[in-house]
Design an enzyme around this catalytic site. Structure first.
Site, PDB file in Angstrom:
ATOM      1  N   THR A  38     -17.910 -62.046  68.368  1.00  0.00           N
ATOM      2  CA  THR A  38     -19.304 -61.958  67.924  1.00  0.00           C
ATOM      3  C   THR A  38     -19.829 -60.529  67.926  1.00  0.00           C
ATOM      4  OG1 THR A  38     -20.105 -62.279  70.176  1.00  0.00           O
ATOM      5  CG2 THR A  38     -19.839 -64.253  68.827  1.00  0.00           C
ATOM      6  N   CYS A  42     -23.308 -59.516  76.969  1.00  0.00           N
ATOM      7  CA  CYS A  42     -24.242 -60.351  77.723  1.00  0.00           C
ATOM      8  C   CYS A  42     -24.205 -60.028  79.214  1.00  0.00           C
ATOM      9  CB  CYS A  42     -23.845 -61.829  77.604  1.00  0.00           C
ATOM     10  SG  CYS A  42     -24.127 -62.523  75.983  1.00  0.00           S
ATOM     11  N   CYS A  46     -25.934 -65.172  81.252  1.00  0.00           N
ATOM     12  CA  CYS A  46     -26.409 -65.591  79.922  1.00  0.00           C
ATOM     13  C   CYS A  46     -26.137 -67.085  79.692  1.00  0.00           C
ATOM     14  CB  CYS A  46     -25.720 -64.784  78.829  1.00  0.00           C
ATOM     15  SG  CYS A  46     -26.324 -65.219  77.180  1.00  0.00           S
ATOM     16  N   ARG A  49     -23.095 -70.286  75.073  1.00  0.00           N
ATOM     17  CA  ARG A  49     -21.793 -70.928  75.241  1.00  0.00           C
ATOM     18  C   ARG A  49     -20.723 -69.859  75.460  1.00  0.00           C
ATOM     19  NH1 ARG A  49     -17.793 -73.524  72.341  1.00  0.00           N
ATOM     20  NH2 ARG A  49     -18.277 -72.312  70.485  1.00  0.00           N
ATOM     21  N   ARG A  71     -23.266 -55.057  70.549  1.00  0.00           N
ATOM     22  CA  ARG A  71     -24.732 -55.110  70.517  1.00  0.00           C
ATOM     23  C   ARG A  71     -25.232 -55.964  71.678  1.00  0.00           C
ATOM     24  NH1 ARG A  71     -23.131 -57.295  65.997  1.00  0.00           N
ATOM     25  NH2 ARG A  71     -24.134 -59.296  66.438  1.00  0.00           N
ATOM     26  N   CYS A  73     -27.131 -58.852  73.602  1.00  0.00           N
ATOM     27  CA  CYS A  73     -27.472 -60.232  73.261  1.00  0.00           C
ATOM     28  C   CYS A  73     -28.990 -60.398  73.272  1.00  0.00           C
ATOM     29  CB  CYS A  73     -26.830 -61.149  74.301  1.00  0.00           C
ATOM     30  SG  CYS A  73     -27.442 -62.834  74.296  1.00  0.00           S
ATOM     31  N   CYS A  76     -30.131 -62.982  76.545  1.00  0.00           N
ATOM     32  CA  CYS A  76     -30.165 -62.572  77.950  1.00  0.00           C
ATOM     33  C   CYS A  76     -30.595 -61.119  78.146  1.00  0.00           C
ATOM     34  CB  CYS A  76     -28.807 -62.824  78.607  1.00  0.00           C
ATOM     35  SG  CYS A  76     -27.482 -61.819  77.917  1.00  0.00           S
TER      36      CYS A  76
HETATM   37 ZN    ZN Z   1     -26.396 -63.252  76.267  1.00  0.00          ZN
END
Ligand code: ZN
Length: 357
Positions: A38, A42, A46, A49, A71, A73, A76
């Site tokens: 992705t 995080c 977080c 999933r 990048r 998230c 969170c």
């Molecule tokens: Zn996150």
């Protein structure tokens, strides 16, 4: 940086994997994890999933994840100061307050200054430092007594100056902590609970272990299994438990000390040795960051000028690497001299501290 082996289960060994799997908020601020598929990173807590372990990467700092092209998230918000980090700062402030006070401040006073309830403050203090506020105040008081003893030679005065209300309490404590009496560690840690973790540092793997009173072992190594075996050999009768969040916090502080020697948070130690070793180790901890001493100078410092060889042996027996900076002792003739965990590590530690500049 720790990267996931292809077959690493998210619940496998290693506190980072466990923290991510359990969405452990206490681990927030200690590291972030990024997901290759992705491109997002995080906090451990977080709610999103979890990705497959082979797609997860760990970074100690958010900016390292950013530098690697990830990048933050949006759920969170890993770039904001976490509750955990804010608490750690509050506890560090409390430590400084305890150190500066003539008589230890009450729990209520410390808690109020930290903006926490006394119950919560006590719990958080223990999680961050590994000891209770009362035990920490006791250590501070004992350090003062030891320093005054060295300077003035007056035992009873030193005891009262340090705020002990009776001499016998000082001797009770000193006996325990100076290693004059045979203690549980002599019997292989019988009755002790020892938590430990192995983490990666820039100097290789580090094993950190602690009892309920403080850090009892910091050792470098190349192989996690060998390090674990060493710990079990040192304390064969102790109950060995895995890291809990409180311990992980403590272990992180130790790694922080290794990586950034100038960020010197005073950590509680629970180290056992002969009285002579304890005196050598205390002298080592008094060597300022960035300086070195010869074995002979340390021997003179502890009032035994002919004991340079015994000082070298005590350095080699140091149970807590870096925290008791035996790497700051070098031969008078020049060169690095020996180091229990290898001369290369010794040279690197000294270089980071700016020694010899
Ligand atoms: Zn996150």
């Amino acid at each position: 940086m720790l990267t996931a082996p292809a077959d690493a289960p998210a619940t496998g060994p290693g506190w980072k994997w466990r923290a991510v799997a359990e969405r452990d908020a206490e681990a927030d601020g200690a590291f972030v994890f990024a997901v290759r598929t992705t491109g997002v990173y995080c906090r451990p807590s977080c709610p999103s999933r979890r990705a497959r372990p082979e797609n997860i990467l760990f970074f100690d700092l958010a900016r390292e994840a950013e530098a690697a092209g990830f990048r933050p998230c949006k759920r969170c918000r890993p770039t904001e100061l976490s509750l955990q980090q804010a608490r750690t700062l509050a506890i560090e402030a409390a430590c400084r307050t305890i150190e500066a006070a003539e008589t230890p401040p009450s729990l209520a006073t410390l808690a109020e200054a930290a903006g926490l309830s006394p119950y919560h403050f006590h719990r958080t203090f223990r999680a961050v430092t590994g000891v209770t506020p009362k035990a920490y105040a006791g250590q501070v008081r004992e350090r003062r007594a030891t320093a005054t003893l060295r300077d003035s030679g007056g035992v009873t005065r030193a005891i009262y100056d340090a705020g002990y209300d009776s001499a016998s309490r000082f001797y009770d404590g000193a006996k325990e902590r100076l290693g004059m009496a045979p203690r549980t560690f002599r019997r292989g840690g019988e009755g002790e609970v020892i938590r430990s973790a192995i983490a990666e540092s820039s100097l290789g793997l580090v094993l950190v272990a602690a009892t309920e009173r403080g850090i009892c072992a910091v050792r470098f190594g190349e192989d996690a299994r060998a390090l674990e075996a060493e710990l079990h050999a040192l304390f064969p009768r102790a109950r060995h438990l895995p890291a809990d969040p409180a311990f992980s916090e403590l272990a992180r502080s130790v790694i922080g000390r290794i990586e950034q020697p100038e960020a010197a948070l005073e950590l509680p130690l629970d180290i056992q040795g002969t009285l002579f070793e304890q005196r050598v180790w205390a002298a080592l901890r008094a060597i300022p960051t960035g300086e070195t001493r010869s074995y002979g100078a340390v021997a003179r410092e502890i009032g035994q000028p002919t004991a340079a060889r015994a000082v070298a042996r005590a350095c080699a027996a140091n149970p807590v690497a870096v925290l008791t900076p035996c790497h700051r002792v070098v031969p008078a003739a020049g060169g690095l001299g020996g180091y229990r965990w290898g001369s290369a590590r010794k040279g690197e530690l000294l270089r980071r501290e700016g020694a010899g500049k």
